[in-house]
Design an enzyme around this catalytic site. Structure first.
Site, PDB file in Angstrom:
ATOM      1  CE1 TYR A 160      -3.197  -2.892   0.132  1.00 17.93           C
ATOM      2  CE2 TYR A 160      -3.715  -2.356   2.405  1.00 17.93           C
ATOM      3  CZ  TYR A 160      -3.917  -3.122   1.277  1.00 17.93           C
ATOM      4  OH  TYR A 160      -4.861  -4.121   1.298  1.00 17.93           O
ATOM      5  N   PRO A 212     -15.752  -3.519   2.626  1.00 18.04           N
ATOM      6  CG  PRO A 212     -15.645  -2.937   4.896  1.00 18.04           C
ATOM      7  CD  PRO A 212     -14.777  -3.124   3.672  1.00 18.04           C
ATOM      8  CB  ALA A 272     -19.529  -1.785  -2.311  1.00 20.52           C
ATOM      9  CD  GLN A 273     -12.957  -0.529  -4.230  1.00 25.91           C
ATOM     10  OE1 GLN A 273     -13.292  -0.266  -5.365  1.00 25.91           O
ATOM     11  NE2 GLN A 273     -11.790  -1.062  -3.917  1.00 25.91           N
ATOM     12  N   GLY A 274     -17.214   2.611  -0.942  1.00 30.18           N
ATOM     13  CA  GLY A 274     -17.944   3.860  -0.715  1.00 30.18           C
ATOM     14  C   GLY A 274     -19.385   3.823  -1.201  1.00 30.18           C
ATOM     15  CG  LEU A 304     -22.749  -1.070   0.337  1.00 32.19           C
ATOM     16  CD1 LEU A 304     -22.074  -2.291   0.962  1.00 32.19           C
ATOM     17  CD2 LEU A 304     -24.244  -1.325   0.173  1.00 32.19           C
ATOM     18  CB  THR A 305     -21.367   5.861   2.180  1.00 27.31           C
ATOM     19  OG1 THR A 305     -21.250   6.377   0.847  1.00 27.31           O
ATOM     20  CG2 THR A 305     -20.060   5.213   2.583  1.00 27.31           C
ATOM     21  N   GLY A 306     -24.164   5.352   0.453  1.00 25.33           N
ATOM     22  CA  GLY A 306     -25.335   6.026  -0.117  1.00 25.33           C
ATOM     23  C   GLY A 306     -25.029   7.436  -0.610  1.00 25.33           C
ATOM     24  CE  LYS A 307     -18.456   8.935  -0.181  1.00 22.50           C
ATOM     25  NZ  LYS A 307     -17.324   9.340   0.618  1.00 22.50           N
TER      26      LYS A 307
HETATM   27  N1  LIG Z   1      -6.512  -8.181   0.768  1.00 17.78           N
HETATM   28  C1  LIG Z   1      -6.827  -7.521  -0.315  1.00 17.78           C
HETATM   29  O1  LIG Z   1      -6.547  -7.947  -1.448  1.00 17.78           O
HETATM   30  C2  LIG Z   1      -7.554  -6.209  -0.176  1.00 17.78           C
HETATM   31  C3  LIG Z   1      -8.154  -5.608  -1.294  1.00 17.78           C
HETATM   32  C4  LIG Z   1      -8.866  -4.416  -1.096  1.00 17.78           C
HETATM   33  C5  LIG Z   1      -8.945  -3.852   0.185  1.00 17.78           C
HETATM   34  N2  LIG Z   1      -8.316  -4.454   1.249  1.00 17.78           N
HETATM   35  C6  LIG Z   1      -8.386  -3.881   2.622  1.00 17.78           C
HETATM   36  O2  LIG Z   1      -9.712  -3.521   2.942  1.00 17.78           O
HETATM   37  C7  LIG Z   1      -9.776  -2.148   3.287  1.00 17.78           C
HETATM   38  C8  LIG Z   1     -11.117  -1.539   2.928  1.00 17.78           C
HETATM   39  O3  LIG Z   1     -11.433  -1.730   1.569  1.00 17.78           O
HETATM   40  P1  LIG Z   1     -11.578  -0.535   0.518  1.00 17.78           P
HETATM   41  O4  LIG Z   1     -10.785   0.625   1.013  1.00 17.78           O
HETATM   42  O5  LIG Z   1     -11.302  -1.136  -0.815  1.00 17.78           O
HETATM   43  O6  LIG Z   1     -13.137  -0.211   0.465  1.00 17.78           O
HETATM   44  P2  LIG Z   1     -14.285   0.209   1.503  1.00 17.78           P
HETATM   45  O7  LIG Z   1     -13.840   0.061   2.882  1.00 17.78           O
HETATM   46  O8  LIG Z   1     -15.489  -0.520   1.064  1.00 17.78           O
HETATM   47  O9  LIG Z   1     -14.494   1.754   1.110  1.00 17.78           O
HETATM   48  C9  LIG Z   1     -13.604   2.713   1.569  1.00 17.78           C
HETATM   49  C10 LIG Z   1     -13.950   4.067   0.981  1.00 17.78           C
HETATM   50  O10 LIG Z   1     -15.320   4.399   1.228  1.00 17.78           O
HETATM   51  C11 LIG Z   1     -15.431   5.788   1.570  1.00 17.78           C
HETATM   52  N3  LIG Z   1     -15.893   5.819   2.975  1.00 17.78           N
HETATM   53  C12 LIG Z   1     -15.492   5.031   4.021  1.00 17.78           C
HETATM   54  N4  LIG Z   1     -16.186   5.296   5.140  1.00 17.78           N
HETATM   55  C13 LIG Z   1     -17.043   6.273   4.819  1.00 17.78           C
HETATM   56  C14 LIG Z   1     -18.040   6.965   5.550  1.00 17.78           C
HETATM   57  N5  LIG Z   1     -18.288   6.697   6.826  1.00 17.78           N
HETATM   58  N6  LIG Z   1     -18.746   7.927   4.910  1.00 17.78           N
HETATM   59  C15 LIG Z   1     -18.533   8.221   3.615  1.00 17.78           C
HETATM   60  N7  LIG Z   1     -17.602   7.585   2.860  1.00 17.78           N
HETATM   61  C16 LIG Z   1     -16.872   6.623   3.454  1.00 17.78           C
HETATM   62  C17 LIG Z   1     -14.036   6.381   1.400  1.00 17.78           C
HETATM   63  O11 LIG Z   1     -13.837   6.780   0.032  1.00 17.78           O
HETATM   64  P3  LIG Z   1     -14.462   8.119  -0.618  1.00 17.78           P
HETATM   65  O12 LIG Z   1     -14.618   9.119   0.472  1.00 17.78           O
HETATM   66  O13 LIG Z   1     -13.492   8.510  -1.674  1.00 17.78           O
HETATM   67  O14 LIG Z   1     -15.765   7.654  -1.227  1.00 17.78           O
HETATM   68  C18 LIG Z   1     -13.152   5.176   1.642  1.00 17.78           C
HETATM   69  O15 LIG Z   1     -11.877   5.293   1.089  1.00 17.78           O
HETATM   70  C19 LIG Z   1      -8.567  -1.532   2.552  1.00 17.78           C
HETATM   71  O16 LIG Z   1      -8.219  -0.263   3.062  1.00 17.78           O
HETATM   72  C20 LIG Z   1      -7.544  -2.612   2.788  1.00 17.78           C
HETATM   73  O17 LIG Z   1      -7.022  -2.523   4.098  1.00 17.78           O
HETATM   74  C21 LIG Z   1      -7.664  -5.631   1.076  1.00 17.78           C
END
Ligand SMILES: NC(=O)c1ccc[n+]([C@@H]2O[C@H](COP(=O)([O-])OP(=O)(O)OC[C@H]3O[C@@H](n4cnc5c(N)ncnc54)[C@H](OP(=O)(O)O)[C@@H]3O)[C@@H](O)[C@H]2O)c1
Length: 314
Positions: free
Chosen positions: A61, A208, A210-212, A214-217
């Site tokens: 990362y 969890p 779905a990369q933002g 599911l926040t609905g924003k």
């Molecule tokens: N093992 C693997 O291969 C692998 C692959 C992927 C991820 N991961 C791990 O899983 C973690 C989480 O996955 P992810 O980052 O892909 O996706 P995620 O947790 O589903 O989404 C994260 C993104 O959602 C938005 N967000 C998060 N909380 C929020 C809130 N309360 N209100 C509004 N927006 C919010 C932010 O982006 P915006 O503000 O830009 O919308 C944030 O960067 C990673 O950081 C990593 O540690 C592991």
């Protein structure tokens, strides 16, 4: 604070973690454009202040920057923090000594002598045999540099083998880190979820939210401001967003019932099922604080099922 053990015998961590892929990552997440070091420092502090002290990172990362930042932030808090990081089997790292060397480098960036969990990022058997990884890490558990061992992106069969190799050394496999959310439910069908329960392996649910989504924003208007790789993800297209409407309507109803946000409901949907730790990425203090609000309460089993029914097939 709601806590959970990693696997049958691993360290106890908070029932929600914090994903830190975006911390220092310019390629996918456009770190340095609409958020930066100060924001992620805020995310770390807000998480710890809320009692969420389990952080997931990886050596890849931000090419080590995520680990470096966490190392610095840990020095600024007196609260104990649990860290999980990952080894990436790069093509030139095909021998066992590469694993111990990579762990040494991660510990240096993290400025610590011990981490809670060390995981293999992908099952690239043609580069690194799972058996080699498990045997080296069993030794590292005994040496005390890591407290538990995990895999990531492993199928049910691959996870069972990893479990078997490690068990031969007297150590249980602690986790399998896989994609799991209301919008990504493959592990419910491909045997990973069931096998993990049988083996006592904890699921770390990545992406969890779905990369933002599911926040609905995100709406057809707000997606226009997206930076990075999500601009070309079809789930964020007008057609993709339309498919989510039935799910959003149910998320909204539950948000009103519990006085929670759609993100908190979506994270609680995972936590309520048991044996699952979501690790939502947080880029700033507000997001971290909000995600921590997924803890300390629970959807009913009927609501968990209802959300599953309303989510589009994955
Ligand atoms: N093992 C693997 O291969 C692998 C692959 C992927 C991820 N991961 C791990 O899983 C973690 C989480 O996955 P992810 O980052 O892909 O996706 P995620 O947790 O589903 O989404 C994260 C993104 O959602 C938005 N967000 C998060 N909380 C929020 C809130 N309360 N209100 C509004 N927006 C919010 C932010 O982006 P915006 O503000 O830009 O919308 C944030 O960067 C990673 O950081 C990593 O540690 C592991």
């Amino acid at each position: 604070m709601q806590t959970i053990k990693l696997g049958s015998d691993g360290p106890t961590v908070t029932a929600l973690g914090v994903g830190t892929w975006a911390w220092g990552d310019t390629m996918f997440w456009a770190y340095g454009k609409d958020f930066g070091a100060e924001d992620v420092a805020g995310a770390f502090k807000a998480s710890v202040d809320e009692g969420v002290t389990f952080f997931d990172t990886a050596e890849v990362y931000g090419f080590g920057e995520s680990e470096r930042l966490i190392g610095q932030f840990c020095k600024q808090t007196s609260q104990p923090v649990q860290i999980a990081t990952k080894y990436f089997p790069l093509p030139w790292r095909w021998n066992r000594s590469a694993i111990a060397d990579a762990l040494t480098a991660s510990l240096e960036r993290l400025q610590t002598e011990q981490i809670s969990l060390y995981q293999i990022h992908w099952p690239l058997e043609f580069i690194l045999k799972t058996k080699d990884f498990m045997e080296v890490l069993a030794t590292e558990v005994k040496k005390g540099r890591i407290q538990s061992v995990g895999v990531s992106n492993y199928s049910a069969a691959q996870m069972s083998l990893a479990h078997q190799y490690l068990a031969a050394k007297g150590i249980p496999l602690a986790v399998n880190q896989v994609p799991y959310s209301l919008l990504t439910r493959q592990i419910e069908q491909n045997g990973v979820l069931e096998k993990a329960r049988q083996l006592g392996v904890t699921i770390l649910a990545y992406s969890p939210l779905a990369q933002g989504l599911l926040t609905g924003k995100y709406t057809t208007e707000t997606v226009k401001s997206l930076q990075g790789a999500r601009r070309i993800d079809s789930r964020f297209s007008p057609k993709g967003l339309k498919k989510l409407e039935p799910l959003f309507s149910t998320l909204k109803d539950l948000s009103e019932k519990y006085d929670k946000t759609p993100a908190q409901i979506s994270l609680n949907w995972l936590i309520s099922q048991g044996n699952i730790i979501p690790i939502p990425g947080a880029k700033n203090a507000n997001q971290a604080q909000q995600n921590a609000g997924a803890l300390g309460w629970s959807l009913t089993p009927e609501e968990v099922e209802l959300l599953r029914l309303k989510a589009p097939k994955s």
